[in-house]
Design a protein around this motif. Sequence first.
Motif, PDB file in Angstrom:
ATOM      1  N   UNK A 231      72.986 154.814  60.602  1.00  0.00           N
ATOM      2  CA  UNK A 231      73.798 154.072  61.562  1.00  0.00           C
ATOM      3  C   UNK A 231      73.945 152.583  61.254  1.00  0.00           C
ATOM      4  N   UNK A 232      72.863 151.860  60.877  1.00  0.00           N
ATOM      5  CA  UNK A 232      73.030 150.430  60.592  1.00  0.00           C
ATOM      6  C   UNK A 232      74.009 150.149  59.458  1.00  0.00           C
ATOM      7  N   UNK A 233      73.970 150.948  58.380  1.00  0.00           N
ATOM      8  CA  UNK A 233      74.909 150.735  57.284  1.00  0.00           C
ATOM      9  C   UNK A 233      76.333 151.010  57.728  1.00  0.00           C
ATOM     10  N   UNK A 234      76.539 152.102  58.483  1.00  0.00           N
ATOM     11  CA  UNK A 234      77.883 152.417  58.968  1.00  0.00           C
ATOM     12  C   UNK A 234      78.417 151.307  59.864  1.00  0.00           C
ATOM     13  N   UNK A 235      77.555 150.720  60.685  1.00  0.00           N
ATOM     14  CA  UNK A 235      78.003 149.629  61.550  1.00  0.00           C
ATOM     15  C   UNK A 235      78.381 148.411  60.720  1.00  0.00           C
ATOM     16  N   UNK A 236      77.615 148.122  59.661  1.00  0.00           N
ATOM     17  CA  UNK A 236      77.949 146.985  58.803  1.00  0.00           C
ATOM     18  C   UNK A 236      79.259 147.209  58.061  1.00  0.00           C
ATOM     19  N   UNK A 237      79.523 148.457  57.668  1.00  0.00           N
ATOM     20  CA  UNK A 237      80.791 148.769  56.998  1.00  0.00           C
ATOM     21  C   UNK A 237      81.963 148.482  57.939  1.00  0.00           C
ATOM     22  N   UNK A 238      81.817 148.887  59.192  1.00  0.00           N
ATOM     23  CA  UNK A 238      82.890 148.680  60.154  1.00  0.00           C
ATOM     24  C   UNK A 238      83.031 147.212  60.520  1.00  0.00           C
ATOM     25  N   UNK A 239      81.916 146.502  60.673  1.00  0.00           N
ATOM     26  CA  UNK A 239      81.949 145.110  61.096  1.00  0.00           C
ATOM     27  C   UNK A 239      82.317 144.162  59.959  1.00  0.00           C
ATOM     28  N   UNK A 240      82.308 144.651  58.727  1.00  0.00           N
ATOM     29  CA  UNK A 240      82.561 143.766  57.595  1.00  0.00           C
ATOM     30  C   UNK A 240      83.960 143.156  57.649  1.00  0.00           C
ATOM     31  N   UNK A 241      84.945 143.952  58.072  1.00  0.00           N
ATOM     32  CA  UNK A 241      86.299 143.419  58.191  1.00  0.00           C
ATOM     33  C   UNK A 241      86.349 142.291  59.215  1.00  0.00           C
ATOM     34  N   UNK A 242      85.587 142.463  60.317  1.00  0.00           N
ATOM     35  CA  UNK A 242      85.546 141.419  61.337  1.00  0.00           C
ATOM     36  C   UNK A 242      84.912 140.159  60.770  1.00  0.00           C
ATOM     37  N   UNK A 243      83.849 140.327  59.974  1.00  0.00           N
ATOM     38  CA  UNK A 243      83.184 139.168  59.400  1.00  0.00           C
ATOM     39  C   UNK A 243      84.059 138.414  58.415  1.00  0.00           C
ATOM     40  N   UNK A 244      85.010 139.126  57.773  1.00  0.00           N
ATOM     41  CA  UNK A 244      85.872 138.494  56.776  1.00  0.00           C
ATOM     42  C   UNK A 244      87.251 138.141  57.310  1.00  0.00           C
ATOM     43  N   UNK A 245      87.461 138.311  58.651  1.00  0.00           N
ATOM     44  CA  UNK A 245      88.810 138.113  59.198  1.00  0.00           C
ATOM     45  C   UNK A 245      89.284 136.690  58.979  1.00  0.00           C
ATOM     46  N   UNK A 246      88.194 135.375  60.089  1.00  0.00           N
ATOM     47  CA  UNK A 246      88.275 133.985  60.203  1.00  0.00           C
ATOM     48  C   UNK A 246      88.709 133.521  58.897  1.00  0.00           C
TER      49      UNK A 246
END
Length: 331
Positions: A231-246
């Motif tokens: 689960x933690x890796x899957x969450x990081x995969x999904x959140x990565x786009x958000x982290x690279x948006x700004x």
Amino acid sequence: KPKDSRKAAGGTREGPGRERQASAVGTEEPRPKAEGLLEEVLRRENLMEALKRVRSNRGAPGVDGMTVEALTPYLKEHWPRIREELLGETYVPSPIRRVEIPKPDGKGTRLLGIPTVLDRLIQQAILQVLTPVFDPHFSVSSYGFRPGRGCHDAIVAAQAHVEAGYRFVVDMDLEKFFDRVNHDVLMARVARRIGDKRLLRLIRRYLTAGAMVEGIAPAREEGTPQGGPLSPLLSNILLDDLGKEEEMDQWIRRKLRAVLWRQWKRPGTRAKRMIQRGIERVRAWTSGMNGRGPWWNAGASHINAAVPAKWLYQQGLMSLLAEHQRLASLA
């Protein structure tokens, strides 16, 4: 300038970390996908390491009541069958056991989904294979649930921001994130780098595995349970786009500069265009003759000075960040 800046051919190229991070949002050519990963997951050495991790983490039994201590004897008898089921795509993960634990701040409880120890073993084996595929491409500003990174690293980074003069902190929390993950969106992001369809289907089966409630386990339509190793890796995969948006604005500007560099074509034309835009003559000619590709030059200081962000916005380029902030203020 950052310490890892590199000077070359009349310009300063951005450091490798920044260049990788900016290019991770989009690239000129699609990256090859990792194939044949299910066999790597089921490789003996990988499984033995996963078993070691599951034993050290211990944890409560799942819905079948099997303990960590009972896992090894069970595998000695049943693993050949389980392996064939995994390779033949007939393996069905067991439902998870729901457990409520109090939140650290004392405000309510958090739902955990505890897989069986067998499924924890398989998830851990998958995690060990997927981490080298995904982790190197995550944002350099991401510190959670990553190998070699943690809270202390985040604190050091925060201290550096303070020393640089930043004075505002934004604290955000995605409410019930694990409960609301869209499976299709998540799997589309996993499939960007994974080409093994069997492994993709196995991961989806883990996502849809229901939670046992009063003897019934309906299939899960959204969310990924907290409590499984994957689960933690899957969450990081999904959140990565958000982290690279700004960073999307930065990538678009670099892409436009690369387009201009291509349009100028010849070294002499490039030098003349940069001189027209205020670059000193010797620097312009040295940079124009450097022989590097458009993407490299688009990240170098000479083209950034010749084609500044202000000029791009004057030509009509919209800032996604500014527009997002404007709409957010209206809302």
